[in-house]
Design an enzyme around this catalytic site. Structure first.
Site, mmCIF file in Angstrom:
data_model
loop_
_atom_site.group_PDB
_atom_site.id
_atom_site.type_symbol
_atom_site.label_atom_id
_atom_site.label_comp_id
_atom_site.label_asym_id
_atom_site.label_seq_id
_atom_site.Cartn_x
_atom_site.Cartn_y
_atom_site.Cartn_z
ATOM 1 N N GLU A 8 -8.728 -4.573 4.672
ATOM 2 C CA GLU A 8 -6.799 -3.978 4.706
ATOM 3 C C GLU A 8 -7.115 -2.238 5.185
ATOM 4 O O GLU A 8 -7.042 -1.567 4.467
ATOM 5 C CB GLU A 8 -6.234 -4.373 3.608
ATOM 6 C CG GLU A 8 -5.032 -3.903 4.104
ATOM 7 C CD GLU A 8 -4.050 -3.803 3.118
ATOM 8 O OE1 GLU A 8 -4.090 -4.501 1.720
ATOM 9 O OE2 GLU A 8 -3.178 -2.547 1.966
ATOM 10 N N HIS A 10 -6.791 0.649 7.854
ATOM 11 C CA HIS A 10 -5.890 0.708 8.755
ATOM 12 C C HIS A 10 -6.147 2.442 10.212
ATOM 13 O O HIS A 10 -6.782 3.189 9.511
ATOM 14 C CB HIS A 10 -4.319 1.359 8.144
ATOM 15 C CG HIS A 10 -4.191 0.326 7.097
ATOM 16 N ND1 HIS A 10 -3.710 -1.127 7.267
ATOM 17 C CD2 HIS A 10 -3.847 0.494 6.032
ATOM 18 C CE1 HIS A 10 -3.384 -1.183 6.416
ATOM 19 N NE2 HIS A 10 -3.269 -0.953 4.968
ATOM 20 N N HIS A 164 1.190 -7.074 5.160
ATOM 21 C CA HIS A 164 1.377 -6.318 3.888
ATOM 22 C C HIS A 164 3.094 -5.093 3.535
ATOM 23 O O HIS A 164 3.723 -5.475 4.623
ATOM 24 C CB HIS A 164 0.560 -5.173 5.211
ATOM 25 C CG HIS A 164 0.528 -4.109 5.177
ATOM 26 N ND1 HIS A 164 0.808 -2.543 4.540
ATOM 27 C CD2 HIS A 164 -1.201 -3.268 4.473
ATOM 28 C CE1 HIS A 164 0.342 -1.838 5.067
ATOM 29 N NE2 HIS A 164 -1.110 -1.909 4.088
ATOM 30 N N ASP A 285 -7.811 -0.463 2.331
ATOM 31 C CA ASP A 285 -6.955 0.272 2.457
ATOM 32 C C ASP A 285 -7.441 1.165 2.580
ATOM 33 O O ASP A 285 -6.259 2.265 2.784
ATOM 34 C CB ASP A 285 -6.643 0.378 0.991
ATOM 35 C CG ASP A 285 -4.959 -0.032 1.950
ATOM 36 O OD1 ASP A 285 -3.955 -0.290 2.880
ATOM 37 O OD2 ASP A 285 -3.564 0.338 0.611
HETATM 38 C C1 GRE Z 1 -0.686 1.179 2.934
HETATM 39 O O1 GRE Z 1 -1.023 0.801 3.976
HETATM 40 O O2 GRE Z 1 -1.788 0.053 1.786
HETATM 41 C C2 GRE Z 1 -0.366 1.994 2.418
HETATM 42 C C3 GRE Z 1 -0.049 2.713 3.052
HETATM 43 C C4 GRE Z 1 1.546 4.478 2.493
HETATM 44 C C5 GRE Z 1 0.827 4.922 1.486
HETATM 45 C C6 GRE Z 1 -0.240 4.429 0.858
HETATM 46 C C7 GRE Z 1 -0.814 2.633 1.372
HETATM 47 O O3 GRE Z 1 0.752 1.987 4.500
HETATM 48 O O4 GRE Z 1 -1.315 2.708 0.665
HETATM 49 ZN ZN ZN Z 2 -2.351 -0.797 3.350
#
Ligand code: GRE
Ligand code: ZN
Length: 323
Positions: A8, A10, A164, A285
């Site tokens: 996960e 990003h 997600h 994350d």
């Molecule tokens: C995530 O992608 O899990 C996320 C966000 C924004 C804030 C915190 C977070 O997109 O964990």
């Molecule tokens: Zn995330």
């Protein structure tokens, strides 16, 4: 543990980076922004430093899901997927990809997903919760009948999908009014995402596609902790629920769960007791969370070394058919 796989993780592109600013205090935004847009600098350094060999990358939240115009959603998804493919081709041993899918138009989403899996070598797709369709106030959850063909196509590709979080629309969730600190990853993400996941399970999606696998982050968004009660209540009366099996059966056969953003041993042990050690997988994350926090916890938490290997790496190798 040295050769972990994380799922996960990003990135953002110029067209989606603005979505993440609300989740960062002003003094950390510059840093978060840079880390979301970066592939080859801090991202690879942190992976090296904290023992992640391979990251499957996905677009930030909500990105494509929050673009009501179907054509625009498709254009942004294609651009993000192409940028990700380029980075994967530069670092094929370090990066994999989840496709962004413009579900505003289920047929276009199915075609884009097929392109990503068959031509770009992606490992499935990641969807940031419901899609706004046509206008900002109209939302679609993917148990709706008009997504039946999309799911047919997605299941035939034989790759998992990641459900997600995104925040609910404020006008639809007055319960958060006046208390913004409860939105986002504090609580609203898990509440929103767990209900969407339960909608998919109870709709019979996994009866129609028994091989289809859904990945949930943040230790399953609270579902493992509550699954006994869900089925206990439903056994007393199904109230029209159309699926053929119990929610716990889907949880143990069609769901994989990651550690993203939830680095806590009692929660890990509770999840292992509900679903076993074949369905739990390491994730960070990044860059919303630190590799350092995830790895310092996971590498030394009190589980067997066999389970650490499975959760840290082997379950992902099997699920995604990695070398
Ligand atoms: C995530 O992608 O899990 C996320 C966000 C924004 C804030 C915190 C977070 O997109 O964990
Ligand atoms: Zn995330």
């Amino acid at each position: 543990m040295k050769d972990k796989i994380a799922l996960e993780e990003h990135f953002a592109i110029d067209l989606t980076i603005g979505d993440s600013q609300v989740y960062a205090r002003p003094e950390v935004w510059t840093h978060l922004r840079a880390n979301l847009l970066d592939f080859e600098q801090q991202r690879l350094e942190k992976m090296d430093e904290w023992g992640t060999a391979f990251s499957i990358l996905s677009l930030n939240s909500p990105a494509v899901q929050a673009i009501p115009d179907p054509h625009r959603a498709l254009v942004v998804a294609q651009k993000a997927n192409d940028i990700l493919a380029e980075q994967i081709s530069r670092h094929p041993a370090r990066f994999g990809g989840f496709a962004a899918v413009p579900l505003q138009d289920p047929d276009a989403a199915a075609r884009e997903l097929e392109r990503c899996v068959t031509q770009l070598g992606f490992h499935g797709f990641l969807v940031n919760g419901f899609s706004q369709v046509g206008d900002e106030r109209t939302v679609a959850y993917y148990d709706a009948p008009r997504f039946a063909d999309f799911w047919q196509h997605a299941a035939a590709l034989n790759k998992p999908f990641y459900m997600h979080p995104r925040d609910p629309l404020p006008e639809r969730e007055p319960i958060y009014e006046g208390q913004p600190w409860l939105t986002g990853p504090t609580w609203a993400f898990a509440a929103e995402t767990s209900v969407h996941a339960l909608r998919l399970m109870s709709s019979g999606l996994f009866d129609r596609h028994p091989q289809l696998q859904m990945i949930l982050g943040h230790f399953g968004e609270g579902i493992p902790f509550n699954v006994w009660r869900i089925d206990h209540i439903l056994r007393k009366g199904r109230r029209g629920m159309p699926c053929e099996r119990e929610i716990g059966d889907y949880l143990r056969n069609n769901v994989h769960i990651t550690t993203s953003g939830n680095f806590r041993t009692p929660t890990l042990l509770s999840t292992l007791l509900e679903v076993g050690s074949d369905r739990v997988m390491y994730s960070v994350d990044y860059p919303f969370e630190k590799h350092e926090d995830a790895a310092r916890w996971f590498d030394h938490c009190e589980i067997s070394e066999n389970d650490r290997r499975k959760i840290g790496r082997d379950n992902a190798v099997r699920l995604f058919g990695l070398q």
